[in-house]
Design an enzyme around this catalytic site. Structure first.
Site, PDB file in Angstrom:
ATOM      1  N   HIS A  54       0.841  -1.202   0.000  1.00  0.00           N
ATOM      2  CA  HIS A  54       0.000   0.000   0.000  1.00  0.00           C
ATOM      3  C   HIS A  54       0.869   1.242   0.000  1.00  0.00           C
ATOM      4  O   HIS A  54       2.078   1.162   0.153  1.00  0.00           O
ATOM      5  CB  HIS A  54      -1.005  -0.010   1.148  1.00  0.00           C
ATOM      6  CG  HIS A  54      -0.432   0.113   2.523  1.00  0.00           C
ATOM      7  ND1 HIS A  54       0.382  -0.846   3.100  1.00  0.00           N
ATOM      8  CD2 HIS A  54      -0.562   1.090   3.456  1.00  0.00           C
ATOM      9  CE1 HIS A  54       0.721  -0.465   4.315  1.00  0.00           C
ATOM     10  NE2 HIS A  54       0.167   0.711   4.555  1.00  0.00           N
ATOM     11  N   HIS A  56       1.381   3.937   1.872  1.00  0.00           N
ATOM     12  CA  HIS A  56       1.922   4.709   3.000  1.00  0.00           C
ATOM     13  C   HIS A  56       3.450   4.775   2.956  1.00  0.00           C
ATOM     14  O   HIS A  56       4.113   3.805   2.603  1.00  0.00           O
ATOM     15  CB  HIS A  56       1.457   4.118   4.336  1.00  0.00           C
ATOM     16  CG  HIS A  56       0.018   4.435   4.637  1.00  0.00           C
ATOM     17  ND1 HIS A  56      -0.734   3.692   5.525  1.00  0.00           N
ATOM     18  CD2 HIS A  56      -0.785   5.418   4.169  1.00  0.00           C
ATOM     19  CE1 HIS A  56      -1.956   4.218   5.584  1.00  0.00           C
ATOM     20  NE2 HIS A  56      -2.021   5.252   4.772  1.00  0.00           N
ATOM     21  N   ASP A  58       5.774   4.710   5.148  1.00  0.00           N
ATOM     22  CA  ASP A  58       6.604   3.769   5.904  1.00  0.00           C
ATOM     23  C   ASP A  58       6.682   2.400   5.209  1.00  0.00           C
ATOM     24  O   ASP A  58       7.370   1.499   5.682  1.00  0.00           O
ATOM     25  CB  ASP A  58       6.128   3.625   7.361  1.00  0.00           C
ATOM     26  CG  ASP A  58       4.735   3.042   7.494  1.00  0.00           C
ATOM     27  OD1 ASP A  58       3.810   3.486   6.781  1.00  0.00           O
ATOM     28  OD2 ASP A  58       4.556   2.110   8.316  1.00  0.00           O
ATOM     29  N   HIS A  59       6.015   2.265   4.055  1.00  0.00           N
ATOM     30  CA  HIS A  59       6.075   1.024   3.269  1.00  0.00           C
ATOM     31  C   HIS A  59       6.715   1.221   1.894  1.00  0.00           C
ATOM     32  O   HIS A  59       7.175   0.251   1.294  1.00  0.00           O
ATOM     33  CB  HIS A  59       4.669   0.414   3.131  1.00  0.00           C
ATOM     34  CG  HIS A  59       4.094   0.026   4.461  1.00  0.00           C
ATOM     35  ND1 HIS A  59       3.983  -1.283   4.879  1.00  0.00           N
ATOM     36  CD2 HIS A  59       3.659   0.787   5.499  1.00  0.00           C
ATOM     37  CE1 HIS A  59       3.479  -1.309   6.104  1.00  0.00           C
ATOM     38  NE2 HIS A  59       3.285  -0.060   6.512  1.00  0.00           N
ATOM     39  N   HIS A 112      -7.654  -0.537   5.477  1.00  0.00           N
ATOM     40  CA  HIS A 112      -6.603   0.360   5.981  1.00  0.00           C
ATOM     41  C   HIS A 112      -6.394   1.484   4.969  1.00  0.00           C
ATOM     42  O   HIS A 112      -6.382   2.663   5.329  1.00  0.00           O
ATOM     43  CB  HIS A 112      -5.334  -0.457   6.202  1.00  0.00           C
ATOM     44  CG  HIS A 112      -4.143   0.324   6.675  1.00  0.00           C
ATOM     45  ND1 HIS A 112      -4.079   0.905   7.918  1.00  0.00           N
ATOM     46  CD2 HIS A 112      -2.962   0.626   6.059  1.00  0.00           C
ATOM     47  CE1 HIS A 112      -2.909   1.522   8.052  1.00  0.00           C
ATOM     48  NE2 HIS A 112      -2.223   1.376   6.941  1.00  0.00           N
ATOM     49  N   ASP A 131      -0.416  -3.767   6.212  1.00  0.00           N
ATOM     50  CA  ASP A 131      -1.092  -3.235   7.403  1.00  0.00           C
ATOM     51  C   ASP A 131      -2.566  -3.644   7.423  1.00  0.00           C
ATOM     52  O   ASP A 131      -3.399  -2.949   8.003  1.00  0.00           O
ATOM     53  CB  ASP A 131      -0.988  -1.702   7.452  1.00  0.00           C
ATOM     54  CG  ASP A 131       0.421  -1.231   7.787  1.00  0.00           C
ATOM     55  OD1 ASP A 131       1.304  -2.082   8.041  1.00  0.00           O
ATOM     56  OD2 ASP A 131       0.645  -0.004   7.787  1.00  0.00           O
ATOM     57  N   HIS A 169       4.192  -4.598  10.728  1.00  0.00           N
ATOM     58  CA  HIS A 169       4.669  -4.017  11.991  1.00  0.00           C
ATOM     59  C   HIS A 169       4.765  -5.052  13.109  1.00  0.00           C
ATOM     60  O   HIS A 169       4.010  -6.021  13.130  1.00  0.00           O
ATOM     61  CB  HIS A 169       3.718  -2.900  12.464  1.00  0.00           C
ATOM     62  CG  HIS A 169       3.687  -1.708  11.571  1.00  0.00           C
ATOM     63  ND1 HIS A 169       4.484  -0.606  11.770  1.00  0.00           N
ATOM     64  CD2 HIS A 169       2.959  -1.443  10.457  1.00  0.00           C
ATOM     65  CE1 HIS A 169       4.241   0.297  10.816  1.00  0.00           C
ATOM     66  NE2 HIS A 169       3.313  -0.196  10.012  1.00  0.00           N
TER      67      HIS A 169
HETATM   68 FE    FE Z   1       2.543   0.871   8.207  1.00  0.00          FE
HETATM   69 ZN    ZN Z   2      -0.036   1.748   6.492  1.00  0.00          ZN
END
Ligand code: FE
Ligand code: ZN
Length: 255
Positions: A54, A56, A58-59, A112, A131, A169
């Protein structure tokens, strides 16, 4: 297929994959490039594939740098083509994508985010759930409805019991503290939490989990379980409403 955990930021996991038969090397959700590059150099590997669950940061934050350095192909959701820079292979629900001798099936799992996908490597029985499905939890509903997320989780719950689940995570222990409040009589959950506590004490990852373990212990996969329903005062309610209530409680949980 070999899977190597690469910790990133405070609690993210990036995964480096190698298909032994072909020598192809992939990475899942590289939120940053540096720890991935260090792992690749240590092993003398070069990347061929970058899989993204996805959009985001942080990915995907390290994807552009890794792509440029290795000329790797970026594989992600067609629905997110407008917000995943450098997407080469755009996939939707039910599509299959080849990684060396491995084939991954794509599940669209909105909730999400609206474009979130999961990759299930069929022969290796290995799921990258981003996530969407966490160990003992699920992602927050930033762009989707409870009904969408419940449906997404049901499609992942239906995978083989022994499927190894690699999520985005290390949230297992805090998720589990919440899980115990809504499924207090679940003996498998108590046992899993003891195991998790022992792992975290030694600073070990709790990942991978398995689909079978999550089906038995993750309250977000158990919204249709009579024990969970009774524990939150919703016996006999529609599962989607139970799921929505569980997600609401988790959003406000301070464990
Ligand atoms: Fe994340
Ligand atoms: Zn995420």
């Amino acid at each position: 297929m070999e899977v190597i955990l690469v910790p990133a930021f405070a609690d993210n996991y990036i995964y480096v994959l190698r298909d032994a038969a072909s020598g192809k090397v992939g990475v899942v959700d590289p939120g940053e490039a540096a720890p991935v590059q260090a792992e690749l150099e240590r092993r003398g590997w070069s990347l061929t594939h970058i899989f993204l669950t996805h959009h985001h940061d942080d990915h995907i934050g390290g994807a552009a740098e890794l792509k440029a350095r290795h000329r790797a192909s970026v594989v992600g959701a067609r629905a997110d083509a407008h917000r995943i820079p450098g997407l080469d292979v755009a996939l939707g629900d039910g599509d299959r994508t080849v990684f060396g001798e491995q084939t991954a099936r794509v599940f669209a799992v909105p909730g999400h985010t609206s474009g979130h996908i999961a990759f299930w490597f069929e022969a290796a029985e290995t799921l990258f759930s981003g996530d969407t499905l966490f160990s003992l939890g699920c992602g927050r509903l930033f762009e989707g409805t409870p009904a969408q997320m419940w449906e997404s989780l049901q499609s992942l719950r239906a995978l083989t019991d022994q499927t190894r689940v690699y999520c985005g995570h290390e949230y297992t222990q805090s998720n589990g503290r919440f899980a115990l409040t809504v499924d207090p009589a679940n003996a498998a959950l108590h046992r899993r939490m003891e195991e998790v506590a022992a792992l975290r004490e030694r600073n070990q990852p709790t990942i991978p989990t398995t689909v079978g373990m999550e089906r038995r212990t993750n309250p977000f996969l158990r919204a249709d379980d009579p024990g969970v329903q009774a524990a939150i005062g919703m016996a006999g309610a529609p599962a989607v409403e139970v799921f929505a209530e569980l997600r609401r409680r988790k959003d406000h949980f301070r464990g």
